[in-house]
Design a protein around this motif. Structure first.
Motif, mmCIF file in Angstrom:
data_model
loop_
_atom_site.group_PDB
_atom_site.id
_atom_site.type_symbol
_atom_site.label_atom_id
_atom_site.label_comp_id
_atom_site.label_asym_id
_atom_site.label_seq_id
_atom_site.Cartn_x
_atom_site.Cartn_y
_atom_site.Cartn_z
ATOM 1 N N ILE A 56 101.259 7.093 21.252
ATOM 2 C CA ILE A 56 102.333 7.900 21.812
ATOM 3 C C ILE A 56 102.821 8.793 20.681
ATOM 4 O O ILE A 56 103.210 8.313 19.614
ATOM 5 N N ASP A 57 102.786 10.090 20.891
ATOM 6 C CA ASP A 57 103.013 11.057 19.816
ATOM 7 C C ASP A 57 104.434 11.616 19.857
ATOM 8 O O ASP A 57 104.837 12.233 20.839
ATOM 9 N N TYR A 58 105.178 11.401 18.757
ATOM 10 C CA TYR A 58 106.518 11.981 18.629
ATOM 11 C C TYR A 58 106.568 13.059 17.541
ATOM 12 O O TYR A 58 107.635 13.554 17.219
ATOM 13 N N VAL A 59 105.410 13.409 16.980
ATOM 14 C CA VAL A 59 105.351 14.497 16.006
ATOM 15 C C VAL A 59 105.135 15.823 16.726
ATOM 16 O O VAL A 59 105.769 16.831 16.421
ATOM 17 N N LEU A 60 104.223 15.816 17.705
ATOM 18 C CA LEU A 60 104.019 16.978 18.579
ATOM 19 C C LEU A 60 103.779 18.260 17.789
ATOM 20 O O LEU A 60 104.408 19.286 18.021
ATOM 21 N N SER A 61 102.847 18.143 16.819
ATOM 22 C CA SER A 61 102.508 19.276 15.957
ATOM 23 C C SER A 61 103.728 19.763 15.178
ATOM 24 O O SER A 61 103.890 20.950 14.925
ATOM 25 N N TRP A 62 104.616 18.821 14.827
ATOM 26 C CA TRP A 62 105.862 19.096 14.107
ATOM 27 C C TRP A 62 106.819 19.957 14.923
ATOM 28 O O TRP A 62 107.569 20.766 14.385
ATOM 29 N N GLY A 63 106.780 19.794 16.255
ATOM 30 C CA GLY A 63 107.811 20.394 17.087
ATOM 31 C C GLY A 63 107.391 21.351 18.185
ATOM 32 O O GLY A 63 108.066 21.430 19.213
ATOM 33 N N LEU A 65 105.175 21.497 20.550
ATOM 34 C CA LEU A 65 104.635 21.087 21.846
ATOM 35 C C LEU A 65 105.688 20.437 22.726
ATOM 36 O O LEU A 65 105.598 19.274 23.110
ATOM 37 N N ILE A 66 106.681 21.212 23.104
ATOM 38 C CA ILE A 66 107.766 20.696 23.925
ATOM 39 C C ILE A 66 107.271 20.339 25.329
ATOM 40 O O ILE A 66 107.861 19.510 26.021
ATOM 41 N N LEU A 67 106.148 20.933 25.756
ATOM 42 C CA LEU A 67 105.534 20.605 27.041
ATOM 43 C C LEU A 67 104.392 19.594 26.879
ATOM 44 O O LEU A 67 103.625 19.366 27.819
ATOM 45 N N GLY A 68 104.293 18.998 25.697
ATOM 46 C CA GLY A 68 103.238 18.035 25.447
ATOM 47 C C GLY A 68 101.921 18.705 25.105
ATOM 48 O O GLY A 68 101.802 19.938 25.062
ATOM 49 N N HIS A 69 100.917 17.888 24.855
ATOM 50 C CA HIS A 69 99.594 18.394 24.494
ATOM 51 C C HIS A 69 98.836 18.897 25.721
ATOM 52 O O HIS A 69 98.868 18.286 26.792
ATOM 53 N N ALA A 70 98.162 20.027 25.531
ATOM 54 C CA ALA A 70 97.242 20.563 26.542
ATOM 55 C C ALA A 70 97.909 20.718 27.913
ATOM 56 O O ALA A 70 97.335 20.352 28.938
ATOM 57 N N ASN A 403 111.354 13.744 14.328
ATOM 58 C CA ASN A 403 110.540 13.427 15.497
ATOM 59 C C ASN A 403 111.057 14.227 16.696
ATOM 60 O O ASN A 403 112.191 14.719 16.690
ATOM 61 N N PHE A 404 110.225 14.312 17.738
ATOM 62 C CA PHE A 404 110.566 15.147 18.879
ATOM 63 C C PHE A 404 110.209 14.464 20.198
ATOM 64 O O PHE A 404 109.314 13.623 20.258
ATOM 65 N N MET A 405 110.908 14.873 21.237
ATOM 66 C CA MET A 405 110.615 14.442 22.602
ATOM 67 C C MET A 405 109.958 15.614 23.335
ATOM 68 O O MET A 405 110.255 16.785 23.052
ATOM 69 N N SER A 406 109.075 15.294 24.277
ATOM 70 C CA SER A 406 108.468 16.341 25.099
ATOM 71 C C SER A 406 108.771 16.082 26.566
ATOM 72 O O SER A 406 109.255 15.010 26.941
#
Length: 431
Positions: A56-63, A65-70, A403-406
């Motif tokens: 479960i990724d909370y780095v999200l490319s360091w911010g 990817l607010i809509l998540g990956h892909a 860390n970030f939430m998406s």
């Protein structure tokens, strides 16, 4: 136990060709020990490494990817854009379309210039402020990170704080450091003293209104309001560096939370939807000093390229107040769960979160500036990070990062994360 053999082998190979085996320092895992993960793909809120471990990724490319990956829409829009060409070095309608969307969400950007990174955005904003005011000195705050340009590396956070003495910046000419005045973050008396001594020499104050490069540390309302008043009185410019907090702290940025209008703002991360984009902008009368309209030079072959503009447009099209309420509620729930886990295990922990940004410090608190952050137990953090990794939770590999939430993180993701924190606390207690 998860195996990282393929990542270890890949890191050994990359180290032959890339300094430290990476193209950005915090990726190297130096602050937490071990070798970095090499990622194969990301889907929604999860990433997969080349050893086929899932996190479960909370780095999200360091911010960004607010809509998540892909995200399906972003991917589809980018595929359509690629088919038309990757770069023209000439204007497109996409640049104006994205500028209009940004201005609608962050109205203080009356006029803006697209660039290719947050570093370029802050560097250019500083040059503009100096050109506009005909002054040389700038003020920044200890632990705030504004990219790796020379003037802004002094007393910087992020990777600088992770790898070096924060007060040193090898490779930066001393005369540039001399023109950069530093003050403790949230220190009202300190900034007043600087302006009393140097007020008529200061071109600008640059600040992260919500610091994200020494963990999440919000500026106090009184502190930021003081900056607004001092810069206005002295004829200096106030720059809000919202490369990290823009579209993250709130839909309309941190400046909307404080209801303070800066003269210039820098943006990045979310604006590109995962592609390299930065923006600097603000008052029209200031921005008109940028070439070709004015004398302050700025250029960039890939600035405003069609892929980056498409990624930004596709992302901003999907953001709205309701989505933010959902993401903020998830962040609140996660932060509360982490706090409770620490209390239950009698661990000194401070959790900060604003909007979709969150971080935790192994520190009883309060944590209001970089000096407070330095009191955190970084050895405990390193061990704890690696335990979370073993339980499939990927958080920022440094005590000095955010860390970030998406929008793609689910209730199940968050419950699993809280459980992992509890389990890791149990395992730390057994050591």
């Amino acid at each position: 136990m998860l195996s990282f053999e393929k990542s270890k082998k890949a890191f050994k190979e990359s180290s032959k060709y890339l300094p430290g085996g990476v193209n950005s320092p915090v990726r190297a895992f130096k602050n937490v020990g071990g070798d970095p993960l090499f990622i194969k793909k990301g889907v929604g809120s999860h990433i997969f490494d080349i050893d086929d471990n899932e996190y479960i990724d909370y780095v999200l490319s360091w911010g960004p990817l607010i809509l998540g990956h892909a995200d399906q829409k972003v991917v589809a829009d980018l595929q359509a854009a690629v088919a038309k060409g990757t770069s023209y070095g000439a204007p497109t309608l996409l640049e104006t379309e994205l500028a209009k969307k940004i201005q609608k969400i962050v109205p203080s950007l009356q006029m803006m210039r697209m660039v290719s990174s947050g570093t370029e955005a802050t560097m250019s904003a500083i040059r503009l402020a100096r050109g506009y005011t005909h002054r040389d000195k700038i003020v920044k705050f200890i632990g705030n990170y504004h990219g790796h340009s020379d003037s802004l590396l002094v007393d910087a956070g992020s990777g600088v704080a992770t790898f070096n003495d924060i007060h040193e910046a090898p490779g930066v000419p001393k005369n540039l450091a001399y023109d950069t005045l530093t003050v403790d973050y949230n220190d009202i008396n300190g900034i007043k003293k600087v302006f009393k001594t140097h007020g008529n020499e200061i071109a600008c104050v640059i600040v992260e209104p919500i610091a994200g490069n020494m963990g999440v540390i919000p500026g106090t309302r009184e502190f930021l309001q003081t900056l607004r008043e001092l810069t206005t009185e002295s004829g200096s410019l106030l720059i809000f560096d919202e490369v990290m907090s823009g579209f993250r702290a709130a839909f309309h940025g941190a400046q909307s939370l404080y209801q303070i209008v800066p003269d210039l703002t820098t943006l990045g991360k979310v604006v590109g939807g995962g592609l390299p984009v930065g923006v600097f902008g603000g008052r029209k009368d200031i921005m008109q000093w940028i070439t070709p309209e004015g004398p302050v030079y700025h250029a960039g072959t890939l600035s405003g390229n069609p892929l980056a503009m498409t990624g930004g447009i596709s992302t901003l099209d999907q953001l709205n107040e309701d989505l933010y309420k959902e993401m903020v509620a998830r962040t609140d729930y996660l932060a509360a769960g982490i706090k409770q886990a620490a209390v239950s295990h009698h661990v000194a922990l401070t959790v900060h979160h604003v909007g979709t940004m969150w971080s935790y410090f192994f520190n009883a608190g309060p944590v209001n500036n970089f000096e407070d952050v330095q009191k955190s137990n970084v050895d405990y953090f390193a061990k704890f990070f690696n335990l979370l990794l073993q339980h499939g939770i990927y958080t920022a590999p440094s005590q000095f990062e955010t860390n970030f939430m998406s929008s793609k993180h689910t209730k199940e993701d968050i419950e699993r994360t809280i459980l992992a924190f509890n389990t890791a606390f149990d395992e730390m207690g057994e050591r």
